[in-house]
Design an enzyme around this catalytic site. Structure first.
Site, mmCIF file in Angstrom:
data_model
loop_
_atom_site.group_PDB
_atom_site.id
_atom_site.type_symbol
_atom_site.label_atom_id
_atom_site.label_comp_id
_atom_site.label_asym_id
_atom_site.label_seq_id
_atom_site.Cartn_x
_atom_site.Cartn_y
_atom_site.Cartn_z
ATOM 1 C CB THR A 79 -0.681 -0.094 1.006
ATOM 2 O OG1 THR A 79 -2.372 -1.790 0.854
ATOM 3 C CG2 THR A 79 -1.416 1.109 0.816
ATOM 4 C CB THR A 255 14.067 3.411 12.754
ATOM 5 O OG1 THR A 255 14.626 4.102 13.501
ATOM 6 C CG2 THR A 255 15.555 2.155 13.743
ATOM 7 C CB CYS A 345 -9.439 -4.398 1.679
ATOM 8 S SG CYS A 345 -7.444 -4.824 0.728
HETATM 9 N N1 PLP Z 1 -1.083 -4.655 -4.062
HETATM 10 C C1 PLP Z 1 -2.108 -5.943 -4.205
HETATM 11 C C2 PLP Z 1 -1.889 -6.815 -5.426
HETATM 12 C C3 PLP Z 1 -2.651 -6.847 -3.692
HETATM 13 O O1 PLP Z 1 -3.182 -7.899 -3.632
HETATM 14 C C4 PLP Z 1 -2.281 -5.862 -2.475
HETATM 15 C C5 PLP Z 1 -2.461 -6.736 -0.670
HETATM 16 O O2 PLP Z 1 -3.639 -7.475 -1.051
HETATM 17 C C6 PLP Z 1 -1.403 -4.646 -1.914
HETATM 18 C C7 PLP Z 1 -0.992 -3.879 -3.190
HETATM 19 C C8 PLP Z 1 -1.059 -4.179 -0.481
HETATM 20 O O3 PLP Z 1 -0.637 -4.848 -0.003
HETATM 21 P P1 PLP Z 1 -0.542 -4.575 1.781
HETATM 22 O O4 PLP Z 1 -1.503 -5.532 2.352
HETATM 23 O O5 PLP Z 1 1.439 -5.337 1.693
HETATM 24 O O6 PLP Z 1 -0.321 -2.931 2.002
#
Ligand code: PLP
Length: 406
Positions: A79, A255, A345
């Site tokens: 993210t 850090t 999500c």
């Molecule tokens: N991008 C994709 C294609 C994902 O599947 C995900 C998480 O499911 C993310 C970004 C977000 O990653 P993170 O959970 O490491 O923030």
């Protein structure tokens, strides 16, 4: 329907949401959570040990992506990497070319929310985001990217970045990144790919893909959660999003989490051992699961790319007629299967998944019934047998309980 009995194994088929930490990654991390706990920015021996481990982990991770160590910036995960590159590319463009012309980012309708909602922030920054459609299997047509770049030229907008994911998190479709990146580069536009679902699951090499930037996240390949990286090709620099003590060569302050960086490197090394052999094995088991579920359950269709060479081997995705996907996931849980509907999500929302609707499933009697089963590398034949029994049974049950009119 009775719940799974206590002898039946509970099958975790939600590896696209997250994976358990591998014992090898945990073992590699432990010293940096205990005796070698130093802040890698310091001068004394304990700090220097930590700094050495951090740089070694960065180099090993970079090498597995065909990148150089200095091109990899540690972040808190996918993210953050996605948000950073989107905002960073727009700010870089303005720094280089001024603010007089409209700035635009081009992306696709099936991106993770980290990108699609990240684009909302771009709009607040006065930039524009164009979202490309996909076909019925979730693929971006290279001609539609060329068309969007032509439109931008005609409208007098500068494109600061094209961002298209490598592999989709809901249906597993793999995009043709080398072709899409080449189209961008022919117009001098930088290209980013969100490779969060791909790294550790299929071979990923930044030069073969031809990308300027790439996001990855350790918890998708049995590394620790809350850790990832943004690859930025040598010579392609973006301003920082997080300001502070100037860590990560001034581009990402804070850090560094040395233990997690070490865990990410160990997990990626493990994931890349015989990657293709394991992908073939898991892909064959996935294919058996998909064909058996389709054979045994009326009113179910597979989603995503039908060609197994152009989808992630671990993801089986379906859409079920007259079924509430959330209810189905609850029933599967009670029957001993951890699964997902849509992306992790969006769980809790009753809206159909944006990926499914972008692929043309706009009929509400179908598009609320999405199911994703994402398999682990160590999935067994017996696990597949159990899934083949439990999944059709739960779909039928969910259909009875869902109460949609047929
Ligand atoms: N991008 C994709 C294609 C994902 O599947 C995900 C998480 O499911 C993310 C970004 C977000 O990653 P993170 O959970 O490491 O923030």
């Amino acid at each position: 329907m009775s719940d799974a009995s206590s002898q039946d194994p509970y099958i975790y088929a939600d590896n696209a949401a997250t994976t358990p930490l591998s014992p090898r990654a945990l073992e590699a991390m432990t010293p940096y959570l205990t005796e070698s706990f130093g802040n890698p920015g310091g001068i004394h021996r304990i700090a220097r040990d930590a700094a050495c481990a951090l740089e070694d982990a960065r180099a090993r991770t970079a090498e597995l992506l065909g990148a150089h160590a200095h091109e990899l910036y540690l972040t808190s995960g996918g993210t953050e990497s996605d948000n950073w590159i989107l905002q960073g590319a727009v700010r870089r463009h303005r720094d280089l070319h001024g603010t007089s012309r409209p700035v635009r980012v081009i992306t696709s309708a099936v991106e993770h929310h980290a990108v699609l909602h990240g684009c909302r922030r771009l709009r607040e920054m006065g930039a524009d985001a164009v979202v490309l459609p996909v076909d019925g299997s979730g693929r971006v047509d290279p001609a539609s990217l060329s068309g969007a770049l032509d439109d931008a030229e005609r409208e007098g907008a500068d494109v600061a970045l094209v961002s298209i994911m490598l592999a989709n998190n809901e249906v597993g479709t793999i995009e043709d990144i080398p072709v899409l990146a080449r189209i961008s580069h022919e117009r001098g536009i930088p290209f980013h790919t969100d490779a969060v679902q791909a790294v550790g699951h299929i071979p990923v090499d930044v030069d073969e893909l031809g990308v300027d930037a790439l996001s990855l996240s350790a918890h998708k390949f049995h590394g620790p959660r809350g850790t990832g990286a943004l690859y930025l090709r040598d010579g392609f620099s973006i301003p920082p999003m997080v300001e502070g003590g100037g860590q990560e060569r001034g581009l990402r302050s804070g850090t560094q989490d040395v233990a997690s960086a070490v865990g990410m490197a160990a997990a990626l090394e493990e994931a890349c051992e015989d990657l293709e052999g394991r992908a073939r094995r898991v892909g064959a088991l996935r294919d058996r699961l998909v064909s058996t579920v389709l054979e045994r359950t009326p009113g179910v269709r597979p989603t995503g790319e039908p060609d197994p060479r152009r989808r992630l081997p671990s993801i089986a995705s379906f859409i079920c007629h007259d079924v509430d996907g959330e209810l189905l996931v609850v029933l599967l849980d009670r029957a001993g299967v951890a699964a997902a509907t849509g992306s992790a999500c969006s769980t809790g929302s009753t809206e159909p998944s944006h990926v499914i609707t972008a692929m043309g499933w706009d009929d509400p009697s179908w598009n609320r019934g999405t199911l994703r089963l994402s398999l682990a590398d160590d999935v067994t034949d017996h696990d597949i047998d159990l899934l083949c029994e439990r999944v059709p049974r739960c779909i039928e049950r969910a259909r009875l309980l869902s109460g949609f009119s047929r």
